[in-house]
Design an enzyme around this catalytic site. Structure first.
Site, PDB file in Angstrom:
ATOM      1  N   HIS A 122       0.822  -1.156   0.216  1.00  0.00           N
ATOM      2  CA  HIS A 122       0.018   0.037  -0.007  1.00  0.00           C
ATOM      3  C   HIS A 122       0.817   1.321   0.048  1.00  0.00           C
ATOM      4  O   HIS A 122       1.809   1.490   0.657  1.00  0.00           O
ATOM      5  CB  HIS A 122      -0.810   0.010   1.305  1.00  0.00           C
ATOM      6  CG  HIS A 122      -1.892   1.290   1.424  1.00  0.00           C
ATOM      7  ND1 HIS A 122      -2.627   1.642   0.329  1.00  0.00           N
ATOM      8  CD2 HIS A 122      -1.626   2.285   2.148  1.00  0.00           C
ATOM      9  CE1 HIS A 122      -3.215   2.907   0.527  1.00  0.00           C
ATOM     10  NE2 HIS A 122      -2.981   3.091   1.751  1.00  0.00           N
ATOM     11  N   SER A 123       0.592   2.091  -1.052  1.00  0.00           N
ATOM     12  CA  SER A 123       1.312   3.465  -0.851  1.00  0.00           C
ATOM     13  C   SER A 123       2.885   3.140  -1.083  1.00  0.00           C
ATOM     14  O   SER A 123       3.203   2.745  -2.170  1.00  0.00           O
ATOM     15  CB  SER A 123       1.033   4.031   0.090  1.00  0.00           C
ATOM     16  OG  SER A 123       1.344   5.764  -0.110  1.00  0.00           O
ATOM     17  N   LEU A 124       3.587   3.725  -0.421  1.00  0.00           N
ATOM     18  CA  LEU A 124       5.113   3.254  -0.347  1.00  0.00           C
ATOM     19  C   LEU A 124       5.321   1.918  -0.670  1.00  0.00           C
ATOM     20  O   LEU A 124       6.034   1.243  -1.212  1.00  0.00           O
ATOM     21  CB  LEU A 124       5.735   3.763   0.952  1.00  0.00           C
ATOM     22  CG  LEU A 124       6.940   3.101   1.266  1.00  0.00           C
ATOM     23  CD1 LEU A 124       8.106   3.768   0.251  1.00  0.00           C
ATOM     24  CD2 LEU A 124       7.645   3.452   2.787  1.00  0.00           C
TER      25      LEU A 124
END
Length: 250
Positions: A97-99
């Protein structure tokens, strides 16, 4: 039940064993900037009984608080890939998720290039593909502005940053993760041999639906996309729906 082992993978992953015993597949989860393995705690009870969950714990937080944060994506992906080596006898699915999406992509590359292991699937969430990376300078902001910038993406237990005792303990990992991802600007990302599933929130201010679609260029094995209601941290209120969707692809 969570198991912390003492082997090579031990400090990197919180292990949630498959309820059925020997796992058919391992799902490896990579959290967002400033995030922890706790993000995936609720997933274990929702996954099929033959799936083992490995929730990644980056250095510099919780039980790894005494360790310095990793300063580059290459080092982080290298160390996680090494830690996963004992797990390669069972098929892997990577979720980030994200990074964590960028981490999942870089780990998938290394697993293939160094071990000839192609993940059964790579699931990316809340972030565009590496060739869309724009860099940034959020990590240079003062503490209050850095926290405000993180909050603009959505509210995920951000009240902890208002606690004067907790703030100095939590900010270094948030700032370090932003520094790492803002310095990550690969010039020639290669397509994975694994299929990619991109998921995200319909109202995510940090990653639009077209940005999620950019991952379609980085796979030779099939691409799909699913959008859920919510902001950047849609995966918390939509946990049941998201894990059910993923379970159908495991």
């Amino acid at each position: 039940m969570t198991v912390m082992d003492t082997g090579r993978a031990g400090k990197w992953f919180r292990r949630y064993p498959a309820a059925a015993g020997v796992p058919r597949l391992r799902l490896v989860g990579f959290p967002h900037a400033g995030g922890t393995a706790t993000l995936f705690h609720g997933w274990a009870g929702r996954l099929p009984g033959d799936v083992e969950l490995l929730a990644t714990q980056y250095p510099g937080r919780q039980e790894r608080f005494a360790e310095p944060c990793v300063e580059s994506m290459a080092e982080l992906a290298d160390r996680i890939t090494d830690a996963l080596e004992p797990e390669l006898g069972t098929p892997l699915v990577l979720f980030g998720h994200s990074l964590g999406s960028a981490v999942a992509y870089e780990v998938a590359r290394r697993l293939d290039e160094r071990h000839g292991v192609v993940p059964a699937r790579v699931v990316v969430s809340g972030r565009g593909a590496p060739h869309t990376e724009r860099g940034g300078t959020l990590h240079l902001l003062d503490d209050d502005r850095l926290i405000a910038s993180a909050r603009r993406l959505g509210d995920l237990s951000s009240s902890v940053y208002d606690d004067p005792d907790l703030r100095p303990l939590l900010l270094p990992s948030l700032r370090g993760d932003f520094r790492l991802i803002e310095a990550y600007r690969p010039t020639e990302p290669v397509a994975l041999r694994a299929p990619i599933t991109a998921v995200g929130g319909a109202d995510d201010p940090g990653c639009t639906v077209p940005e999620l679609m950019s991952w379609s260029r980085l796979t030779t094995a099939g691409f799909e996309q699913r959008i859920f209601p919510g902001d950047h941290f849609y995966l918390v209120p939509a946990e049941a729906e998201l894990v059910a969707f993923l379970a159908g692809r495991l």
